[in-house]
Design a protein around this motif. Structure first.
Motif, PDB file in Angstrom:
ATOM      1  N   ILE A 342       0.834  -1.210   0.000  1.00  0.00           N
ATOM      2  CA  ILE A 342       0.000   0.000   0.000  1.00  0.00           C
ATOM      3  C   ILE A 342       0.866   1.257   0.000  1.00  0.00           C
ATOM      4  O   ILE A 342       0.655   2.175  -0.803  1.00  0.00           O
ATOM      5  CB  ILE A 342      -0.946   0.001   1.218  1.00  0.00           C
ATOM      6  CG1 ILE A 342      -2.016  -1.081   1.056  1.00  0.00           C
ATOM      7  CG2 ILE A 342      -1.613   1.369   1.373  1.00  0.00           C
ATOM      8  CD1 ILE A 342      -2.894  -1.267   2.290  1.00  0.00           C
ATOM      9  N   ILE A 343       1.862   1.294   0.884  1.00  0.00           N
ATOM     10  CA  ILE A 343       2.748   2.459   0.942  1.00  0.00           C
ATOM     11  C   ILE A 343       3.547   2.602  -0.353  1.00  0.00           C
ATOM     12  O   ILE A 343       3.741   3.710  -0.872  1.00  0.00           O
ATOM     13  CB  ILE A 343       3.699   2.353   2.155  1.00  0.00           C
ATOM     14  CG1 ILE A 343       2.896   2.443   3.458  1.00  0.00           C
ATOM     15  CG2 ILE A 343       4.760   3.440   2.118  1.00  0.00           C
ATOM     16  CD1 ILE A 343       3.717   2.223   4.724  1.00  0.00           C
ATOM     17  N   GLY A 344       4.013   1.474  -0.881  1.00  0.00           N
ATOM     18  CA  GLY A 344       4.766   1.521  -2.139  1.00  0.00           C
ATOM     19  C   GLY A 344       3.966   2.099  -3.274  1.00  0.00           C
ATOM     20  O   GLY A 344       4.475   2.913  -4.074  1.00  0.00           O
ATOM     21  N   MET A 345       2.687   1.709  -3.385  1.00  0.00           N
ATOM     22  CA  MET A 345       1.840   2.252  -4.445  1.00  0.00           C
ATOM     23  C   MET A 345       1.576   3.737  -4.257  1.00  0.00           C
ATOM     24  O   MET A 345       1.447   4.480  -5.229  1.00  0.00           O
ATOM     25  CB  MET A 345       0.522   1.479  -4.508  1.00  0.00           C
ATOM     26  CG  MET A 345       0.659   0.095  -5.096  1.00  0.00           C
ATOM     27  SD  MET A 345      -0.934  -0.646  -5.505  1.00  0.00           S
ATOM     28  CE  MET A 345      -1.744  -0.628  -3.906  1.00  0.00           C
ATOM     29  N   ARG A 346       1.489   4.186  -3.011  1.00  0.00           N
ATOM     30  CA  ARG A 346       1.278   5.610  -2.752  1.00  0.00           C
ATOM     31  C   ARG A 346       2.479   6.427  -3.236  1.00  0.00           C
ATOM     32  O   ARG A 346       2.324   7.508  -3.803  1.00  0.00           O
ATOM     33  CB  ARG A 346       1.057   5.846  -1.251  1.00  0.00           C
ATOM     34  CG  ARG A 346      -0.227   5.269  -0.701  1.00  0.00           C
ATOM     35  CD  ARG A 346      -1.451   5.873  -1.386  1.00  0.00           C
ATOM     36  NE  ARG A 346      -2.676   5.373  -0.800  1.00  0.00           N
ATOM     37  CZ  ARG A 346      -3.879   5.584  -1.305  1.00  0.00           C
ATOM     38  NH1 ARG A 346      -4.010   6.286  -2.415  1.00  0.00           N
ATOM     39  NH2 ARG A 346      -4.951   5.094  -0.735  1.00  0.00           N
ATOM     40  N   PHE A 347       3.678   5.896  -3.035  1.00  0.00           N
ATOM     41  CA  PHE A 347       4.886   6.599  -3.482  1.00  0.00           C
ATOM     42  C   PHE A 347       4.963   6.610  -5.013  1.00  0.00           C
ATOM     43  O   PHE A 347       5.380   7.602  -5.619  1.00  0.00           O
ATOM     44  CB  PHE A 347       6.131   5.935  -2.905  1.00  0.00           C
ATOM     45  CG  PHE A 347       6.500   6.429  -1.536  1.00  0.00           C
ATOM     46  CD1 PHE A 347       6.989   7.723  -1.346  1.00  0.00           C
ATOM     47  CD2 PHE A 347       6.337   5.620  -0.421  1.00  0.00           C
ATOM     48  CE1 PHE A 347       7.323   8.189  -0.083  1.00  0.00           C
ATOM     49  CE2 PHE A 347       6.675   6.079   0.854  1.00  0.00           C
ATOM     50  CZ  PHE A 347       7.160   7.367   1.022  1.00  0.00           C
ATOM     51  N   ILE A 348       4.572   5.480  -5.623  1.00  0.00           N
ATOM     52  CA  ILE A 348       4.619   5.391  -7.089  1.00  0.00           C
ATOM     53  C   ILE A 348       3.625   6.349  -7.724  1.00  0.00           C
ATOM     54  O   ILE A 348       3.911   7.029  -8.710  1.00  0.00           O
ATOM     55  CB  ILE A 348       4.320   3.941  -7.537  1.00  0.00           C
ATOM     56  CG1 ILE A 348       5.485   3.025  -7.143  1.00  0.00           C
ATOM     57  CG2 ILE A 348       4.102   3.876  -9.041  1.00  0.00           C
ATOM     58  CD1 ILE A 348       5.204   1.556  -7.356  1.00  0.00           C
ATOM     59  N   ALA A 349       2.430   6.428  -7.105  1.00  0.00           N
ATOM     60  CA  ALA A 349       1.401   7.330  -7.638  1.00  0.00           C
ATOM     61  C   ALA A 349       1.838   8.780  -7.495  1.00  0.00           C
ATOM     62  O   ALA A 349       1.486   9.613  -8.312  1.00  0.00           O
ATOM     63  CB  ALA A 349       0.088   7.103  -6.909  1.00  0.00           C
TER      64      ALA A 349
END
Length: 349
Positions: A342-349
């Motif tokens: 979840i955190i990784g996707m937030r950074f990617i977005a």
């Protein structure tokens, strides 16, 4: 002259009678394991329960069939080891390099990082829950990669001890239950966090343990989410090869386990070589989609038979002796992987 030569050349010890005798010894146990797998599949189709979980639970109830003096003991052991490896090897027919290209480098990197970091996290916190490195690798790998299938593959390259079967059965049971729970809860989390279809697919495929539950969770949201989740999950499955190889090298060269055990462990197990070969053939288009689908089905049946045999070999009482620490460790590993993605996707977005 020819007849004289024949008398001088010794006959091989693997004569037809020996093969027949071996088959005679293992067939009763294999038949029992297959019967349990068929029963589990029937229950799964009619009552919506995971087939792997049903196979394990039914197997646990038949532990008496693994007693040393029973006719089924040899076949059950064969099923838990050899048929397992066949099932894992055939998973390679569902993996290809095109999957990586379709998802994109950044998302693939996130998925791979989630696998690696979850295993490292497990090694770091295992002692806090009262468990050693071997259980950390077993449970962490099962959570990070593909649940029951990964647990069985990883167990085959770890040094064996008197609690090996118990730990494996417990891990398979726990990750299957957690995966079923995640199949229900994670789609709700994805919707509550307002994830896009692509993000939802990455989240579900990158965090739920077993392939079947990933498919169930993804397609319960939408076909697009289901396809993306399945793709991401298969990329996690492809991580099984480097992880198993890394664990094998770690055991061999770190001095873990006895010298005899380390010598018996192959540098690269045969089933991993077969997995790589099938994945490579599939990547260059040598495996037709129909064959890939059949291989996937056979793989699932082989793994069901193997986990049924693992259940039969395991005493329920001994499995419960693993304790609350093991349950806590698996739950924490599962939460870590979910939060990481979840955190990784937030950074990617």
């Amino acid at each position: 002259m020819i007849g004289r030569i024949r008398t001088l050349v010794p006959r091989p010890h693997f004569a037809r009678g020996d093969i027949g005798s071996t088959l005679h010894n293992v067939m009763p146990g294999i038949a029992v394991s297959i019967l349990v797998a068929i029963t589990a599949q029937f229950l799964a189709e009619h009552y919506g329960m995971p087939a792997m979980l049903m196979a394990l639970l039914i197997g646990l109830a038949l532990n008496f069939l693994a007693e040393p003096d029973t006719r089924t003991a040899a076949g059950v052991a064969f099923s838990a080891r050899t048929i397992l490896r066949v099932g894992v090897a055939l998973l390679g027919a569902r993996v290809s390099a095109a999957m990586v290209a379709d998802l994109g480098f950044v998302m693939v990197l996130l998925v791979m990082s989630g696998v690696i970091c979850t295993i490292l996290f497990s090694l770091l916190v295992a002692r806090l829950f009262g468990h050693k490195w071997s259980f950390a690798l077993l449970s962490g790998g099962a959570v990070a990669i593909c649940g029951a299938s990964a647990a069985m593959a990883i167990a085959s390259v770890l040094p064996r001890h008197e609690k090996s079967e118990r730990d494996l059965a417990f891990t398979v049971l726990s990750v299957t239950l957690l995966s079923t729970f995640a199949m229900i809860v994670y789609p709700i989390i994805a919707l509550s966090l307002a994830m896009t279809p692509g993000q939802s697919g990455v989240f579900l495929g990158g965090t739920i343990h077993d392939v079947a539950q990933v498919v169930g969770a993804g397609f319960s949201v939408s076909p697009e989410v289901g396809e993306t989740a399945t793709l991401v999950k298969l990329i996690r499955v492809s991580m099984l090869v480097p992880v198993v190889l890394s664990f094998s090298l770690f055991v061999r060269y770190s001095g873990r386990g006895s010298t005899t055990q380390r010598e018996k462990l192959p540098l690269l197990p045969g089933f991993v070589v077969a997995f790589l070969a099938l994945a490579g053939m599939n990547s260059v288009g040598l495996v037709p989609s129909e064959v890939s689908d059949i291989a996937g089905d056979v793989s699932q049946w082989a793994l069901s038979v193997a986990i049924a045999a693992v259940g039969i070999k395991t005493s329920l009482k001994r499995m419960l002796d693993v304790g609350a620490g093991a349950i806590g460790l698996l739950i924490v590993e599962t939460l870590f992987l979910a939060v990481f993605v979840i955190i990784g996707m937030r950074f990617i977005a």
